[in-house]
Design a protein around this motif. Structure first.
Motif, PDB file in Angstrom:
ATOM      1  N   LEU A  30      36.324  48.933  37.941  1.00  0.00           N
ATOM      2  CA  LEU A  30      35.745  47.612  37.782  1.00  0.00           C
ATOM      3  C   LEU A  30      34.984  47.224  39.036  1.00  0.00           C
ATOM      4  O   LEU A  30      35.133  47.840  40.096  1.00  0.00           O
TER       5      LEU A  30
ATOM      6  N   PRO B  69      39.841  47.294  29.632  1.00  0.00           N
ATOM      7  CA  PRO B  69      39.128  48.436  30.220  1.00  0.00           C
ATOM      8  C   PRO B  69      38.806  49.483  29.167  1.00  0.00           C
ATOM      9  O   PRO B  69      39.557  49.697  28.213  1.00  0.00           O
TER      10      PRO B  69
ATOM     11  N   CYS C 219      46.431  43.641  36.405  1.00  0.00           N
ATOM     12  CA  CYS C 219      46.324  44.590  35.293  1.00  0.00           C
ATOM     13  C   CYS C 219      47.679  44.649  34.591  1.00  0.00           C
ATOM     14  O   CYS C 219      48.716  44.826  35.243  1.00  0.00           O
TER      15      CYS C 219
ATOM     16  N   VAL D 267      34.429  45.302  33.781  1.00  0.00           N
ATOM     17  CA  VAL D 267      35.010  46.644  33.780  1.00  0.00           C
ATOM     18  C   VAL D 267      33.904  47.651  33.504  1.00  0.00           C
ATOM     19  O   VAL D 267      32.850  47.323  32.955  1.00  0.00           O
TER      20      VAL D 267
END
Length: 558
Positions: free
Chosen positions: A218, A162, A180, A208
Motif C-alpha cells: 500500500l 487488499p 490490518c 492498496v
C-alpha cells in the motif's frame, strides 16, 4: 427374437458385436429381450478417460461440479484437482491474474464467487452473514468525556480489501493509525494482524496496490504541521505487510512538499511500481531514484468551472484521468533506468468535455483475454459519474470502447469529438488516432434521489451506491440508508451482416437494496450519516462498512 438380438448387437454407435451363432438356442425362453438389453450398460461420463472428463467439467457451472462430486468416488477425486478450479476461475469468474494457490483454495474461491453472483443477481439480494468489530477500543479518558464520545474522536475514514487476499484481509484507516485485520470466512471474529501509528500526523489518503504480487502492499500520504500559519510537510510512503512482527515496514519514503499552506489531494492509485499522486497527477516510480513526472495540469479550462480529479486509472500504456468537467486520456511516457522520461516519448493526449460537473466518479476496466488484447488497442472501460444539476440528480454512464488494431475506419457520428476539444498543453490528437472511442454523450442516464452518494465498485464490475429510503415494517415507517447494487459487464459482439465486431458495455441496477441500515432524523436532516466509508471485494462477495463510532462491519453475500 434372433432379429432383435442382431439389431441390438449393431446398436452401440455403429460398432457391431461379433456375430454369435445359434443365439436363439443360447437364450432361455424365460428371459425377455428387454432384460437382455438392460444388462448392457449404456455409455456415459464414467466411460470417458480423465483428460476428456476434465474438459467436460470445465464447461459446466460450479453447482454442477459439486453435484457431480457426490455421485461416485472417481468423480470426487477428479473434481478436487487443482486444474478444475483454476479453469473455472479463469473462464467463469474472469480472474486473469491468479496467484499460486492450492486446489482447495482455488475451489473455495470458485464456490464463493458462484454463490455471490447468484445472490447478487437474484431479485432479493441479501447478506448471509455479518461480522462486527471495533477498529480500536476507546480509552478510559474518551469514555469518561461525554464531549469526545459524542463527537466520535476516532472515526474510520477508509476500509479497503487488499488485492489477492481472498477478501480475508481488511485495511482500516483512522486519523493517524493504519491497521490490518484478518476476518476468516468460517469464523465470527476479526483478528488484528498488524498496525502502525503516525504520531502528530493526519493521514490524507491510502490506497492498496492493484498488483497482488508486488511487495509494495500500500501507499499512504500524510501531512504534518511544521509552521504557525499553519505550514504543512507532506510525505508519501510505500509500506509492506510484516505479519511476523505485526507491523508495516516502510519500503520507500518521499517528501512531496514542505512549508505549504494547504494539504495536497490524496494519493489516487498504486499500480505495481507506479504511484499516481495528487492534482495535477504525477507519476512516481517508487522503486527507482528519480523525480516525479507530471502527467497533467490542473484545471485545463479558462473558466472557473470546478475540475478536481475524481478517479485515475492506468489502462495499458495510457493514463485515464476523470475530472469533474472532463475525461482526459494521456499516453504514459517511457522511463530510463534512472527514472527519467525518455526524450521524444509521446506526450500527446485527448480529452472529452462533459456537460455538467460531476461530484463522484468510478472507473471500471473490463478484463480481456490474451487473444483479445492482441486484436484490440485498448480495454473496454465504463465510467460512472454522479451529477447534480437544477433538473435533478443522475448517474451517467460513459463507455470508452476499444478500436481494432488494424482498423482505419472513422468513428461513428455520435462518437466523434470535435477536434478543438482534443487540444492539450502538449499537442493535438484527432479522435481517430485515439486507441478508443471518446463518446460525445453518456450511453445511459439513471435518475437517483438527492441523498445518493458513495459510489463504490470492485475489480470485476460489481458495485453499489448509498441512498436514503423509507422502510415500512408493520405499522411503522422509518428512514434507512440503503445499498443499491449494480453490475457492469462488457461483451464482444461478433461481426454480422457486414458490420464489424464491436464491444458493448452494459449496466444493470438491482431493484431491491441489498443492505439497509436504520438512520436517525438528525442524520437525514444534516446529511451526516453514521456510515462513513465502505468497500467491496466482488470476487468472493464481501462488503466492508466503516461507521462514525469506530465500528467495522463485514457482510458476506456468498
Amino acid at each position: 427374437m434372433s432379429r432383435l438380438l442382431s439389431d441390438f448387437c449393431h446398436f452401440d454407435f455403429g460398432v457391431p458385436f461379433p456375430t454369435l451363432p445359434n443365439m436363439k438356442s443360447l437364450v432361455p425362453d424365460s428371459i425377455s429381450t428387454s432384460s437382455i438389453i438392460s444388462c448392457r450398460p449404456s455409455p456415459g461420463l464414467t466411460s470417458l478417460p480423465d483428460d476428456v472428463l476434465l474438459l467436460v467439467i470445465s464447461l459446466v457451472g460450479v453447482e454442477d461440479i459439486l453435484a457431480l462430486r457426490m455421485t461416485s468416488k472417481r468423480f470426487s477425486s477428479v473434481t478436487k484437482q487443482r486444474w478444475v478450479w483454476s479453469d473455472v476461475l479463469k473462464h467463469q469468474v474472469i480472474n486473469r491474474r491468479l496467484p499460486s494457490l492450492s486446489a482447495k483454495e482455488l475451489e473455495a474461491r470458485a464456490i464463493h464467487a458462484s454463490r455471490f453472483h447468484r445472490n447478487w443477481s437474484s431479485s432479493h439480494p441479501h447478506s448471509r452473514r455479518s461480522v462486527e468489530f471495533r477498529a480500536r477500543e476507546p480509552t478510559a479518558e474518551e469514555v469518561s468525556s461525554l464531549q469526545l464520545a459524542d463527537a466520535h474522536p476516532h472515526p474510520i475514514s477508509q476500509v479497503l480489501f487488499p488485492a489477492g487476499c481472498n477478501g480475508e484481509l481488511l485495511i482500516t484507516v483512522e486519523q493517524c493509525r493504519v491497521a490490518c485485520w484478518e476476518i476468516p470466512f468460517e469464523g465470527s471474529e476479526a483478528f488484528l494482524v498488524a498496525e502502525r501509528c503516525l504520531p502528530d500526523c493526519v493521514i490524507d489518503g491510502l490506497v492498496v496496490n492493484d498488483d497482488s504480487d508486488n511487495e509494495g502492499m500500500l501507499i499512504v500520504m500524510y501531512s504534518r504541521i511544521v509552521g504557525t500559519l499553519p505550514l504543512y510537510e507532506i510525505k508519501a510512503e510505500v509500506w509492506s505487510l510484516d505479519k511476523f512482527h505485526g507491523s508495516f515496514t516502510t519500503l520507500r519514503s518521499q517528501v512531496l512538499a514542505r512549508n505549504v499552506q494547504r494539504r495536497m489531494s490524496p494519493v489516487a492509485r498504486l499500480c505495481g511500481n507506479l504511484a499516481l499522486l495528487g492534482d495535477p497527477v504525477v507519476l512516481w516510480n517508487w522503486k527507482r531514484k528519480g523525480p516525479f513526472f507530471t502527467m497533467s495540469s490542473g484545471n485545463i479550462h479558462q473558466s472557473p468551472t470546478p475540475d478536481s480529479v475524481l478517479a485515475v486509472r492506468l489502462v495499458r500504456n495510457h493514463l485515464l484521468v476523470v475530472r469533474q468537467s472532463h475525461i482526459q486520456l494521456l499516453p504514459t511516457p517511457q522511463f530510463d533506468q534512472f527514472g527519467r522520461p525518455v526524450q521524444g516519448a509521446s506526450t500527446f493526449g485527448a480529452f472529452l468535455h462533459v456537460q455538467d460537473p460531476a461530484r463522484e466518479a468510478v472507473v471500471i476496466v473490463h478484463e480481456m483475454t490474451e487473444e483479445e488484447r492482441e486484436a484490440w488497442q485498448f480495454n473496454p472501460v465504463t465510467i460512472l459519474m454522479r451529477v447534480t444539476t437544477d433538473e435533478g440528480h443522475t448517474i451517467r454512464k460513459y463507455d470508452l470502447l476499444p478500436r481494432p488494431v488494424t482498423s482505419a475506419e472513422p468513428a461513428a457520428e455520435n462518437e466523434i469529438v470535435e477536434e478543438q476539444q482534443n487540444t492539450t498543453r502538449h499537442g493535438r490528437l484527432r479522435p481517430t488516432d485515439s486507441p478508443c472511442t471518446l463518446p460525445a454523450r453518456p450511453a445511459q442516464t439513471i435518475q437517483v434521489p438527492p441523498s445518493c452518494s458513495n459510489l463504490v465498485v470492485g475489480r470485476n464490475g460489481k458495485g453499489f451506491w448509498m441512498e436514503t429510503q423509507n422502510l415500512t415494517c408493520g405499522h411503522s415507517t422509518f428512514p434507512v440508508r440503503s445499498f443499491v447494487g449494480f453490475d457492469t459487464t462488457s461483451r464482444l459482439v461478433p461481426a454480422q451482416d457486414q458490420q464489424p465486431a464491436r464491444w458493448q458495455n452494459d449496466l444493470v441496477v438491482r431493484e431491491n437494496g441489498m443492505y439497509k441500515a436504520r438512520v436517525g432524523p438528525g442524520e437525514v436532516h444534516e446529511r451526516k450519516y453514521r456510515i462513513l466509508t465502505s468497500s467491496i471485494e466482488d470476487t468472493v462477495g464481501r462488503i466492508a462498512i466503516g461507521c462514525r463510532d469506530g465500528r467495522v462491519q463485514i457482510l458476506d453475500f456468498a
